[in-house]
Motif scaffolding. Structure first.
Motif, PDB file in Angstrom:
ATOM      1  N   ARG A 184     -13.860  15.678   0.501  1.00  0.00           N
ATOM      2  CA  ARG A 184     -12.568  15.638   1.400  1.00  0.00           C
ATOM      3  C   ARG A 184     -12.389  14.766   2.077  1.00  0.00           C
ATOM      4  NH1 ARG A 184     -13.904  20.318   4.880  1.00  0.00           N
ATOM      5  NH2 ARG A 184     -11.648  19.882   5.675  1.00  0.00           N
ATOM      6  N   TYR A 185     -11.800  14.679   1.583  1.00  0.00           N
ATOM      7  CA  TYR A 185     -10.459  13.706   1.892  1.00  0.00           C
ATOM      8  C   TYR A 185      -9.018  14.427   2.117  1.00  0.00           C
ATOM      9  CZ  TYR A 185     -14.397  10.903  -0.465  1.00  0.00           C
ATOM     10  OH  TYR A 185     -15.067  10.140  -1.188  1.00  0.00           O
ATOM     11  N   GLU A 186      -8.317  13.640   3.327  1.00  0.00           N
ATOM     12  CA  GLU A 186      -7.148  13.418   3.706  1.00  0.00           C
ATOM     13  C   GLU A 186      -6.623  12.623   3.146  1.00  0.00           C
ATOM     14  OE1 GLU A 186      -4.299  14.410   7.165  1.00  0.00           O
ATOM     15  OE2 GLU A 186      -6.373  13.834   8.156  1.00  0.00           O
ATOM     16  N   VAL A 187      -4.655  12.892   2.614  1.00  0.00           N
ATOM     17  CA  VAL A 187      -3.631  12.253   1.967  1.00  0.00           C
ATOM     18  C   VAL A 187      -3.149  12.303   2.907  1.00  0.00           C
ATOM     19  CG1 VAL A 187      -2.188  12.361   0.035  1.00  0.00           C
ATOM     20  CG2 VAL A 187      -4.135  13.261   0.054  1.00  0.00           C
ATOM     21  N   ASN A 188      -3.010  10.119   3.319  1.00  0.00           N
ATOM     22  CA  ASN A 188      -1.767  10.411   4.722  1.00  0.00           C
ATOM     23  C   ASN A 188      -1.257   8.940   4.056  1.00  0.00           C
ATOM     24  OD1 ASN A 188      -2.880  11.676   6.621  1.00  0.00           O
ATOM     25  ND2 ASN A 188      -4.702   9.996   6.756  1.00  0.00           N
ATOM     26  N   TYR A 189       0.163   9.538   3.669  1.00  0.00           N
ATOM     27  CA  TYR A 189       1.542   8.460   3.264  1.00  0.00           C
ATOM     28  C   TYR A 189       2.939   9.059   3.907  1.00  0.00           C
ATOM     29  CZ  TYR A 189       2.852  12.276   0.099  1.00  0.00           C
ATOM     30  OH  TYR A 189       3.262  13.549  -0.761  1.00  0.00           O
ATOM     31  N   SER A 190       3.750   8.575   3.389  1.00  0.00           N
ATOM     32  CA  SER A 190       4.914   8.358   3.656  1.00  0.00           C
ATOM     33  C   SER A 190       5.765   8.933   2.582  1.00  0.00           C
ATOM     34  CB  SER A 190       5.387   7.564   4.280  1.00  0.00           C
ATOM     35  OG  SER A 190       5.366   7.286   5.595  1.00  0.00           O
ATOM     36  N   MET A 204       0.653  -1.308  -0.166  1.00  0.00           N
ATOM     37  CA  MET A 204      -0.090  -0.460   0.433  1.00  0.00           C
ATOM     38  C   MET A 204       0.841   1.224   0.036  1.00  0.00           C
ATOM     39  SD  MET A 204      -2.867   1.290   2.298  1.00  0.00           S
ATOM     40  CE  MET A 204      -2.376   1.507   3.793  1.00  0.00           C
ATOM     41  N   PHE A 205       0.303   2.549  -0.840  1.00  0.00           N
ATOM     42  CA  PHE A 205       1.166   3.217  -1.132  1.00  0.00           C
ATOM     43  C   PHE A 205       0.924   4.901  -0.242  1.00  0.00           C
ATOM     44  CE2 PHE A 205       1.887   0.628  -4.481  1.00  0.00           C
ATOM     45  CZ  PHE A 205       2.916   0.822  -4.554  1.00  0.00           C
ATOM     46  N   GLY A 206       0.432   4.878   0.827  1.00  0.00           N
ATOM     47  CA  GLY A 206      -0.389   5.670   1.607  1.00  0.00           C
ATOM     48  C   GLY A 206      -2.816   5.142   1.332  1.00  0.00           C
ATOM     49  N   GLU A 207      -3.492   6.263   2.023  1.00  0.00           N
ATOM     50  CA  GLU A 207      -4.743   5.860   2.071  1.00  0.00           C
ATOM     51  C   GLU A 207      -5.471   7.366   1.622  1.00  0.00           C
ATOM     52  OE1 GLU A 207      -4.840   4.449   5.807  1.00  0.00           O
ATOM     53  OE2 GLU A 207      -4.746   5.560   6.953  1.00  0.00           O
ATOM     54  N   LEU A 208      -6.657   7.687   1.898  1.00  0.00           N
ATOM     55  CA  LEU A 208      -7.155   8.472   1.524  1.00  0.00           C
ATOM     56  C   LEU A 208      -8.410   8.494   2.629  1.00  0.00           C
ATOM     57  CD1 LEU A 208      -8.199   8.946  -2.200  1.00  0.00           C
ATOM     58  CD2 LEU A 208      -6.205  10.034  -0.910  1.00  0.00           C
ATOM     59  N   ASN A 209      -8.400   9.683   3.429  1.00  0.00           N
ATOM     60  CA  ASN A 209      -9.161   9.499   4.822  1.00  0.00           C
ATOM     61  C   ASN A 209     -10.489  10.538   4.525  1.00  0.00           C
ATOM     62  OD1 ASN A 209      -7.715   7.752   6.090  1.00  0.00           O
ATOM     63  ND2 ASN A 209      -6.723   8.945   7.143  1.00  0.00           N
ATOM     64  N   PRO A 210     -11.221   9.870   4.402  1.00  0.00           N
ATOM     65  CA  PRO A 210     -12.460  11.079   4.515  1.00  0.00           C
ATOM     66  C   PRO A 210     -12.737  11.919   5.220  1.00  0.00           C
ATOM     67  CG  PRO A 210     -13.447   8.468   3.826  1.00  0.00           C
ATOM     68  CD  PRO A 210     -12.263   8.284   4.704  1.00  0.00           C
ATOM     69  N   CYS A 211     -12.976  13.293   5.243  1.00  0.00           N
ATOM     70  CA  CYS A 211     -12.938  13.993   6.388  1.00  0.00           C
ATOM     71  C   CYS A 211     -14.067  13.864   6.781  1.00  0.00           C
ATOM     72  CB  CYS A 211     -12.544  15.908   5.773  1.00  0.00           C
ATOM     73  SG  CYS A 211     -10.841  15.856   5.017  1.00  0.00           S
ATOM     74  N   GLY A 212     -15.316  13.753   6.413  1.00  0.00           N
ATOM     75  CA  GLY A 212     -16.523  13.282   7.484  1.00  0.00           C
ATOM     76  C   GLY A 212     -16.561  12.291   8.308  1.00  0.00           C
ATOM     77  N   GLY A 213     -15.316  11.425   7.932  1.00  0.00           N
ATOM     78  CA  GLY A 213     -15.327   9.595   8.437  1.00  0.00           C
ATOM     79  C   GLY A 213     -15.609   8.946   7.901  1.00  0.00           C
ATOM     80  N   GLY A 214     -15.173   7.770   7.994  1.00  0.00           N
ATOM     81  CA  GLY A 214     -15.748   6.672   7.093  1.00  0.00           C
ATOM     82  C   GLY A 214     -14.370   6.173   6.965  1.00  0.00           C
ATOM     83  N   ASP A 215     -14.462   5.039   6.069  1.00  0.00           N
ATOM     84  CA  ASP A 215     -13.791   3.528   6.511  1.00  0.00           C
ATOM     85  C   ASP A 215     -12.311   4.270   5.286  1.00  0.00           C
ATOM     86  OD1 ASP A 215     -14.803   2.007   7.412  1.00  0.00           O
ATOM     87  OD2 ASP A 215     -16.159   1.184   6.193  1.00  0.00           O
ATOM     88  N   PRO A 216     -11.288   4.646   5.990  1.00  0.00           N
ATOM     89  CA  PRO A 216     -10.191   4.692   4.734  1.00  0.00           C
ATOM     90  C   PRO A 216     -10.154   4.466   3.248  1.00  0.00           C
ATOM     91  CG  PRO A 216      -9.495   3.638   6.595  1.00  0.00           C
ATOM     92  CD  PRO A 216     -10.587   3.938   6.608  1.00  0.00           C
ATOM     93  N   ILE A 217      -9.839   4.968   2.349  1.00  0.00           N
ATOM     94  CA  ILE A 217      -9.581   4.652   1.327  1.00  0.00           C
ATOM     95  C   ILE A 217      -7.697   4.119   0.840  1.00  0.00           C
ATOM     96  CG2 ILE A 217      -9.928   4.618  -1.378  1.00  0.00           C
ATOM     97  CD1 ILE A 217     -12.024   6.498  -0.755  1.00  0.00           C
ATOM     98  N   PRO A 218      -7.178   3.338   0.770  1.00  0.00           N
ATOM     99  CA  PRO A 218      -6.469   2.960   0.710  1.00  0.00           C
ATOM    100  C   PRO A 218      -5.592   2.373  -1.024  1.00  0.00           C
ATOM    101  CG  PRO A 218      -6.947   0.180   0.501  1.00  0.00           C
ATOM    102  CD  PRO A 218      -8.286   1.185   0.613  1.00  0.00           C
ATOM    103  N   LEU A 219      -4.891   3.454  -1.377  1.00  0.00           N
ATOM    104  CA  LEU A 219      -4.246   4.100  -1.902  1.00  0.00           C
ATOM    105  C   LEU A 219      -3.253   2.713  -2.618  1.00  0.00           C
ATOM    106  CD1 LEU A 219      -2.899   7.382  -1.540  1.00  0.00           C
ATOM    107  CD2 LEU A 219      -5.183   6.805  -2.601  1.00  0.00           C
ATOM    108  N   GLN A 220      -3.640   1.647  -3.310  1.00  0.00           N
ATOM    109  CA  GLN A 220      -2.928  -0.346  -3.871  1.00  0.00           C
ATOM    110  C   GLN A 220      -2.046   0.378  -4.722  1.00  0.00           C
ATOM    111  OE1 GLN A 220      -6.154  -2.459  -3.386  1.00  0.00           O
ATOM    112  NE2 GLN A 220      -5.778  -2.822  -0.965  1.00  0.00           N
ATOM    113  N   LYS A 221      -1.945   1.125  -5.799  1.00  0.00           N
ATOM    114  CA  LYS A 221      -1.263   0.906  -7.573  1.00  0.00           C
ATOM    115  C   LYS A 221      -1.180   2.731  -7.045  1.00  0.00           C
ATOM    116  CE  LYS A 221      -4.267   0.506 -10.343  1.00  0.00           C
ATOM    117  NZ  LYS A 221      -5.142  -0.418 -11.648  1.00  0.00           N
ATOM    118  N   GLN A 222       0.650   2.647  -8.174  1.00  0.00           N
ATOM    119  CA  GLN A 222       0.683   3.811  -8.216  1.00  0.00           C
ATOM    120  C   GLN A 222       0.096   4.597  -9.067  1.00  0.00           C
ATOM    121  OE1 GLN A 222       4.772   3.040  -9.284  1.00  0.00           O
ATOM    122  NE2 GLN A 222       5.402   1.874  -7.264  1.00  0.00           N
ATOM    123  N   TRP A 223      -0.357   4.001 -10.094  1.00  0.00           N
ATOM    124  CA  TRP A 223      -1.541   5.085 -10.803  1.00  0.00           C
ATOM    125  C   TRP A 223      -2.818   5.019 -10.783  1.00  0.00           C
ATOM    126  CZ3 TRP A 223      -1.199   5.377 -17.220  1.00  0.00           C
ATOM    127  CH2 TRP A 223      -1.626   6.554 -17.680  1.00  0.00           C
TER     128      TRP A 223
END
Length: 171
Positions: free
Chosen positions: A87-93, A1-20
């Motif tokens: 809205r989604y917060e982007v989380n990755y390293s 996993m390359f990061g995730e999108l976290n919904p700002c209003g709450g909800g399950d995070p969306i994994p960023l599983q591919k590079q595109w």
């Protein structure tokens, strides 16, 4: 996993599983957002040089990064991306030194109406009307005629007014 999108209003995070990844309403998109105000292929996310980059794919409602509307933008960890109004917060390293330098956008590449989100890019009527002269716009507008009935031209003897230079509306 390359990061995730976290919904700002709450909800399950969306994994960023591919590079595109393509984000949109279509089931064939990598990240499917089933909302009517999300375009079928809304935007794309790409991991380049260790940093995520978002690019609008000509969507109707556009994208924003940290509240600012844009066509493309490098995403830093903690940035908030808006896909339409979602809205989604982007989380990755990040794994690279720094994202490539983005060229300054041409301020004249987009009309003020497009920047404000009041006009769609690629709308043929908007482009035709904005590039035509005022006379051409007047000619393409619907014409209305007035019933002048028994209107007639009256010559007056006023020397201050020259009837030949007047514009008559009953033509």
């Amino acid at each position: 996993m390359f990061g995730e999108l976290n919904p700002c209003g709450g909800g399950d995070p969306i994994p960023l599983q591919k590079q595109w990844l393509v984000v949109g309403r279509q089931p064939s998109c990598d990240i499917t957002l089933r909302f009517p105000n999300v375009s079928s292929r809304h935007c794309e996310l790409r991991l380049m040089n260790g940093y995520w980059h978002v690019r609008d794919l000509g969507s109707r409602n556009g994208i924003k990064v940290n509240g600012i509307r844009c066509d493309a933008h490098w995403l830093m960890p903690g940035d908030v991306i808006s896909v339409s109004k979602h809205r989604y917060e982007v989380n990755y390293s990040p794994s690279g030194e720094a994202p490539p330098v983005e060229a300054e956008p041409d301020p004249l590449s987009m009309s003020l109406l497009e920047k404000a989100g009041l006009s769609r890019r690629g709308n043929p009527d908007a482009a035709r009307l904005s590039k035509s002269s005022p006379d051409a716009r007047r000619e393409s507008a619907p014409r209305h005629s007035l019933d002048t009935g028994n209107a007639r031209r009256v010559d007056d003897d006023d020397e201050e007014l020259d009837d030949d230079k007047l514009i008559w509306l009953d033509k």
